[in-house]
Design an enzyme around this catalytic site. Structure first.
Site, mmCIF file in Angstrom:
data_model
loop_
_atom_site.group_PDB
_atom_site.id
_atom_site.type_symbol
_atom_site.label_atom_id
_atom_site.label_comp_id
_atom_site.label_asym_id
_atom_site.label_seq_id
_atom_site.Cartn_x
_atom_site.Cartn_y
_atom_site.Cartn_z
ATOM 1 N N GLU A 235 -5.977 -50.548 16.257
ATOM 2 C CA GLU A 235 -5.990 -51.405 17.448
ATOM 3 C C GLU A 235 -7.367 -52.015 17.684
ATOM 4 O O GLU A 235 -8.371 -51.295 17.758
ATOM 5 C CB GLU A 235 -5.566 -50.587 18.667
ATOM 6 C CG GLU A 235 -5.540 -51.371 19.960
ATOM 7 C CD GLU A 235 -5.090 -50.518 21.130
ATOM 8 O OE1 GLU A 235 -5.065 -51.045 22.269
ATOM 9 O OE2 GLU A 235 -4.776 -49.328 20.928
ATOM 10 N N LYS A 237 -10.187 -54.638 19.819
ATOM 11 C CA LYS A 237 -10.589 -54.949 21.184
ATOM 12 C C LYS A 237 -11.654 -56.034 21.140
ATOM 13 O O LYS A 237 -12.391 -56.144 20.151
ATOM 14 C CB LYS A 237 -11.133 -53.703 21.887
ATOM 15 C CG LYS A 237 -11.085 -53.778 23.410
ATOM 16 C CD LYS A 237 -11.251 -52.406 24.040
ATOM 17 C CE LYS A 237 -10.961 -52.465 25.537
ATOM 18 N NZ LYS A 237 -11.021 -51.133 26.176
ATOM 19 N N ASP A 268 -2.792 -55.410 21.733
ATOM 20 C CA ASP A 268 -2.772 -55.062 23.154
ATOM 21 C C ASP A 268 -2.977 -56.345 23.940
ATOM 22 O O ASP A 268 -3.941 -57.079 23.711
ATOM 23 C CB ASP A 268 -3.873 -54.051 23.464
ATOM 24 C CG ASP A 268 -3.835 -53.548 24.897
ATOM 25 O OD1 ASP A 268 -3.911 -54.387 25.814
ATOM 26 O OD2 ASP A 268 -3.751 -52.326 25.093
ATOM 27 N N HIS A 271 -6.527 -57.092 25.238
ATOM 28 C CA HIS A 271 -7.694 -56.907 24.377
ATOM 29 C C HIS A 271 -8.221 -58.189 23.746
ATOM 30 O O HIS A 271 -8.869 -58.147 22.709
ATOM 31 C CB HIS A 271 -7.378 -55.886 23.276
ATOM 32 C CG HIS A 271 -7.378 -54.473 23.772
ATOM 33 N ND1 HIS A 271 -7.392 -53.390 22.921
ATOM 34 C CD2 HIS A 271 -7.375 -53.965 25.023
ATOM 35 C CE1 HIS A 271 -7.394 -52.279 23.633
ATOM 36 N NE2 HIS A 271 -7.371 -52.599 24.907
ATOM 37 N N ASP A 303 -9.211 -56.849 30.297
ATOM 38 C CA ASP A 303 -8.474 -55.615 30.016
ATOM 39 C C ASP A 303 -8.474 -54.691 31.225
ATOM 40 O O ASP A 303 -8.984 -53.575 31.180
ATOM 41 C CB ASP A 303 -9.105 -54.916 28.804
ATOM 42 C CG ASP A 303 -8.273 -53.749 28.317
ATOM 43 O OD1 ASP A 303 -7.051 -53.794 28.484
ATOM 44 O OD2 ASP A 303 -8.852 -52.805 27.762
ATOM 45 N N ASP A 305 -5.741 -53.515 32.707
ATOM 46 C CA ASP A 305 -4.644 -52.539 32.596
ATOM 47 C C ASP A 305 -3.851 -52.381 33.882
ATOM 48 O O ASP A 305 -3.629 -51.271 34.352
ATOM 49 C CB ASP A 305 -5.193 -51.182 32.136
ATOM 50 C CG ASP A 305 -5.639 -51.216 30.690
ATOM 51 O OD1 ASP A 305 -4.855 -51.658 29.843
ATOM 52 O OD2 ASP A 305 -6.788 -50.808 30.408
ATOM 53 N N ASP A 335 0.775 -49.847 28.158
ATOM 54 C CA ASP A 335 -0.587 -49.315 28.262
ATOM 55 C C ASP A 335 -1.231 -49.849 29.529
ATOM 56 O O ASP A 335 -1.833 -50.924 29.540
ATOM 57 C CB ASP A 335 -1.407 -49.701 27.030
ATOM 58 C CG ASP A 335 -2.762 -48.989 26.996
ATOM 59 O OD1 ASP A 335 -3.027 -48.200 27.929
ATOM 60 O OD2 ASP A 335 -3.538 -49.217 26.071
#
Length: 435
Positions: A235, A237, A268, A271, A303, A305, A335
């Site tokens: 993953e 970022k 994501d 990200h 990010d 979330d 997430d």
């Protein structure tokens, strides 16, 4: 007037609305029953860390680090594995379908004093026993943060070989745990590696940390693992708290690494650059990559979330997966971690929204729209896409929820509030209660 019980009236209204909506969709060649069968097979991976604000149970009391922060202090977060499992069960009662649970390594359920590099399947036996009993799948993540060996912001790309080896060993152990999950539960576990490594200010040497990361990943993946039970993912970022100027595991790094090593990439939705969306990337990646892992989140300001809402990007992600027939190659997980609202409600809202977005995409006349597009009739394409935004997908969703034995519309909220009064608030005596 006939005195019909309220519940019977609701049942009749749901059925009648479904029947009328189904007729509208069938005019465009959409088989609603087939769509609902497809939807029922989709598994969303519910992230355990929403339930306790990313605290975990391994080495309790350790502060969050690695660019991760949770805001809010809503009462009732889980503080034991049993409480967390009970809350996940409650969430799944309110979400139609059969899904998965995504664990981080710090959620080991053990009384043994063990560090991250020493974790083994035995430390997760209670999770597997529970998942078997409930019919859930399990996914996994090594926890490369909130540890003294990550205090300077580096893990798998650390310049100190001894520190780097610790994280390599942790990731190797995590893959074996993932394989154990898949073997025991009869469905593959996706084991996803994310690291926080990077610099707050611009570095002189951008290459060497990436060389170290590449070599560390190669060593991790050198251990033989049965891909029928464990799927490796990496993953990327863009930047993080403490790594604003440079992240070792960038999107470009992992795209190259995953393609050259036949690994899965995790996209994501938080990200990337604030003006960048992942929906437009999915078809490009799946032209070349074998699988895709999605972490669905809501980046209010990059990010951050937030709990997933049915916004334009979520709908575009769903449409891209459906229109390109990419769902069979895609693993979908959530997430986000919002400590300012009811922890169970956050799961329910985010998962139901993700499923609703997929349903809306499935209820579009995709083949007809593709045909119109090839004919160059962009007027009709735009007109139909816009008209279908107000088609009665909600009537189909209500019917699906009812048939799955889950609450229809906002009825689920009453059950969450009951759970809050009877369970969550009792956990947090001394922290205050919620009115």
């Amino acid at each position: 007037m006939t005195n019909i019980p309220e519940g019977k009236q609701m049942e009749a209204a749901i059925q009648n609305s479904f029947n009328e909506a189904k007729k509208l969709y069938e005019k465009h060649g959409i088989d609603v029953d087939d769509v609902l069968e497809q939807l029922s097979r989709i598994k969303i991976s519910l992230h355990c860390w929403q339930g306790d604000d990313v605290r975990g149970f391994l080495n309790k009391g350790r502060e969050l680090g690695g660019g991760i922060a949770v805001t809010g202090s809503y009462p009732g977060r889980a503080s034991t594995p049993e409480q967390l499992r009970d809350d996940i069960d409650k969430a799944f009662e309110l979400i139609p379908g059969r899904h998965k649970v995504n664990l981080h390594a710090i959620y080991a359920d053990t009384d043994e004093r063990v560090d991250l590099d020493e974790l083994a399947p035995k430390h997760f036996e209670n999770w597997v026993k529970w998942a078997k009993q409930k019919g859930y799948g399990l996914d996994f993540n090594p926890t490369c943060f909130s540890h003294e060996k990550a205090s300077d912001g580096f893990t798998l790309s650390h310049p100190d070989a001894e520190v780097r080896q610790f994280w390599i060993d942790h990731c190797k152990a995590s893959r074996k745990i993932g394989e154990y999950f898949g073997r025991e539960l009869g469905q593959p576990c996706v084991t996803n590696i994310w690291i926080p490594d990077g610099y707050k200010d611009a570095p002189i040497d951008r290459l060497s940390p990436r060389v170290r990361l590449m070599e560390a990943l190669d060593e991790i993946f050198s251990d033989p693992i049965d891909e029928a039970f464990n799927i490796d993912a990496v993953e990327s970022k863009l930047f993080g708290i403490g790594s604003e100027s440079y992240v070792v595991g960038s999107h470009e790094f992992y795209m190259g690494y995953a393609l050259s090593r036949r690994k899965t990439v995790c996209f994501d939705s938080g990200h990337f650059h604030p003006t960048e969306t992942i929906s437009n990337k999915l078809s490009s990646w799946l032209l070349f990559g074998e699988r895709l892992l999605l972490h669905v989140s809501r980046p209010v300001r990059w990010d951050s979330d937030h709990v997933v809402t049915m916004d334009d990007e979520l709908l575009d992600i769903a449409r891209e997966l459906v229109r390109g027939k990419l769902l069979e190659k895609t693993h979908i997980g959530l997430d986000f971690f919002d400590g300012s609202i009811n922890h169970v409600a956050a799961w329910v809202i985010g998962t139901r929204n993700t499923l609703k977005a997929l349903l809306r995409a499935m209820l579009e006349p995709v083949d007809r729209l593709k045909e119109i597009e090839l004919q160059g009739d962009y007027t009709s394409r735009l007109a139909l896409v816009e008209e279908f935004k107000s088609y009665p997908f909600g009537a189909i969703w209500d019917y699906y929820c009812r048939n799955a034995g889950t609450p229809v519309r906002e009825e689920w909220l009453a059950e969450v509030k009951r759970h809050e009064r009877e369970v969550l608030c009792k956990r947090s005596q001394g922290e205050g209660s919620v009115v």
